[in-house]
Design a protein around this motif. Sequence first.
Motif, PDB file in Angstrom:
ATOM      1  N   GLU A   1      29.316  60.566  41.394  1.00  0.00           N
ATOM      2  CA  GLU A   1      29.306  59.139  41.717  1.00  0.00           C
ATOM      3  C   GLU A   1      29.302  58.924  43.231  1.00  0.00           C
ATOM      4  O   GLU A   1      28.640  58.016  43.739  1.00  0.00           O
ATOM      5  CB  GLU A   1      30.506  58.444  41.080  1.00  0.00           C
ATOM      6  N   GLU A   2      30.054  59.761  43.964  1.00  0.00           N
ATOM      7  CA  GLU A   2      30.048  59.663  45.427  1.00  0.00           C
ATOM      8  C   GLU A   2      28.660  59.962  45.982  1.00  0.00           C
ATOM      9  O   GLU A   2      28.182  59.283  46.900  1.00  0.00           O
ATOM     10  CB  GLU A   2      31.077  60.614  46.033  1.00  0.00           C
ATOM     11  N   MET A   3      27.998  60.990  45.449  1.00  0.00           N
ATOM     12  CA  MET A   3      26.635  61.325  45.902  1.00  0.00           C
ATOM     13  C   MET A   3      25.671  60.197  45.581  1.00  0.00           C
ATOM     14  O   MET A   3      24.826  59.840  46.408  1.00  0.00           O
ATOM     15  CB  MET A   3      26.154  62.633  45.255  1.00  0.00           C
ATOM     16  N   GLN A   4      25.798  59.613  44.397  1.00  0.00           N
ATOM     17  CA  GLN A   4      24.923  58.502  44.014  1.00  0.00           C
ATOM     18  C   GLN A   4      25.148  57.297  44.927  1.00  0.00           C
ATOM     19  O   GLN A   4      24.194  56.646  45.347  1.00  0.00           O
ATOM     20  CB  GLN A   4      25.176  58.102  42.551  1.00  0.00           C
ATOM     21  N   ALA A   5      26.414  57.021  45.228  1.00  0.00           N
ATOM     22  CA  ALA A   5      26.721  55.896  46.107  1.00  0.00           C
ATOM     23  C   ALA A   5      26.181  56.151  47.521  1.00  0.00           C
ATOM     24  O   ALA A   5      25.610  55.247  48.152  1.00  0.00           O
ATOM     25  CB  ALA A   5      28.228  55.656  46.151  1.00  0.00           C
TER      26      ALA A   5
ATOM     27  N   LYS B   1      23.305  54.013  49.430  1.00  0.00           N
ATOM     28  CA  LYS B   1      23.563  53.438  50.747  1.00  0.00           C
ATOM     29  C   LYS B   1      22.486  53.863  51.742  1.00  0.00           C
ATOM     30  O   LYS B   1      21.998  53.050  52.531  1.00  0.00           O
ATOM     31  CB  LYS B   1      24.943  53.868  51.241  1.00  0.00           C
ATOM     32  N   ARG B   2      22.092  55.158  51.705  1.00  0.00           N
ATOM     33  CA  ARG B   2      21.015  55.629  52.592  1.00  0.00           C
ATOM     34  C   ARG B   2      19.700  54.923  52.282  1.00  0.00           C
ATOM     35  O   ARG B   2      18.955  54.541  53.183  1.00  0.00           O
ATOM     36  CB  ARG B   2      20.846  57.147  52.459  1.00  0.00           C
ATOM     37  N   ARG B   3      19.400  54.727  50.996  1.00  0.00           N
ATOM     38  CA  ARG B   3      18.174  54.039  50.586  1.00  0.00           C
ATOM     39  C   ARG B   3      18.178  52.597  51.103  1.00  0.00           C
ATOM     40  O   ARG B   3      17.184  52.127  51.649  1.00  0.00           O
ATOM     41  CB  ARG B   3      18.027  54.053  49.072  1.00  0.00           C
TER      42      ARG B   3
END
Length: 92
Positions: free
Chosen positions: A20-24, A28-30
Amino acid sequence: MAGVSGFKKMNWAPKQSAWEEMQAARAKRRQNMEDFMARSNALAAGFQRAATLQIQGIGELAAQNAQARLQAKAKEMQAELEAKFASISKLV
């Protein structure tokens, strides 16, 4: 009270999983990249509009200059024709 003072935070909210942290972070980068691209496109469009307006302004100045030269030449030719007509009308 001595035992309670050792807590720095309560941890009431559950932590996110690593996935979930990686997805968030990815989302955010996107979003940051999309914001950057939108700002870059707006900036490029602004520079393009400024260049277009500058070129139009130069064209208008050139046209006004040419019009002034043509009007001056027309007045000069009109004065010459009036002088010639005045000399012819004196003869007649």
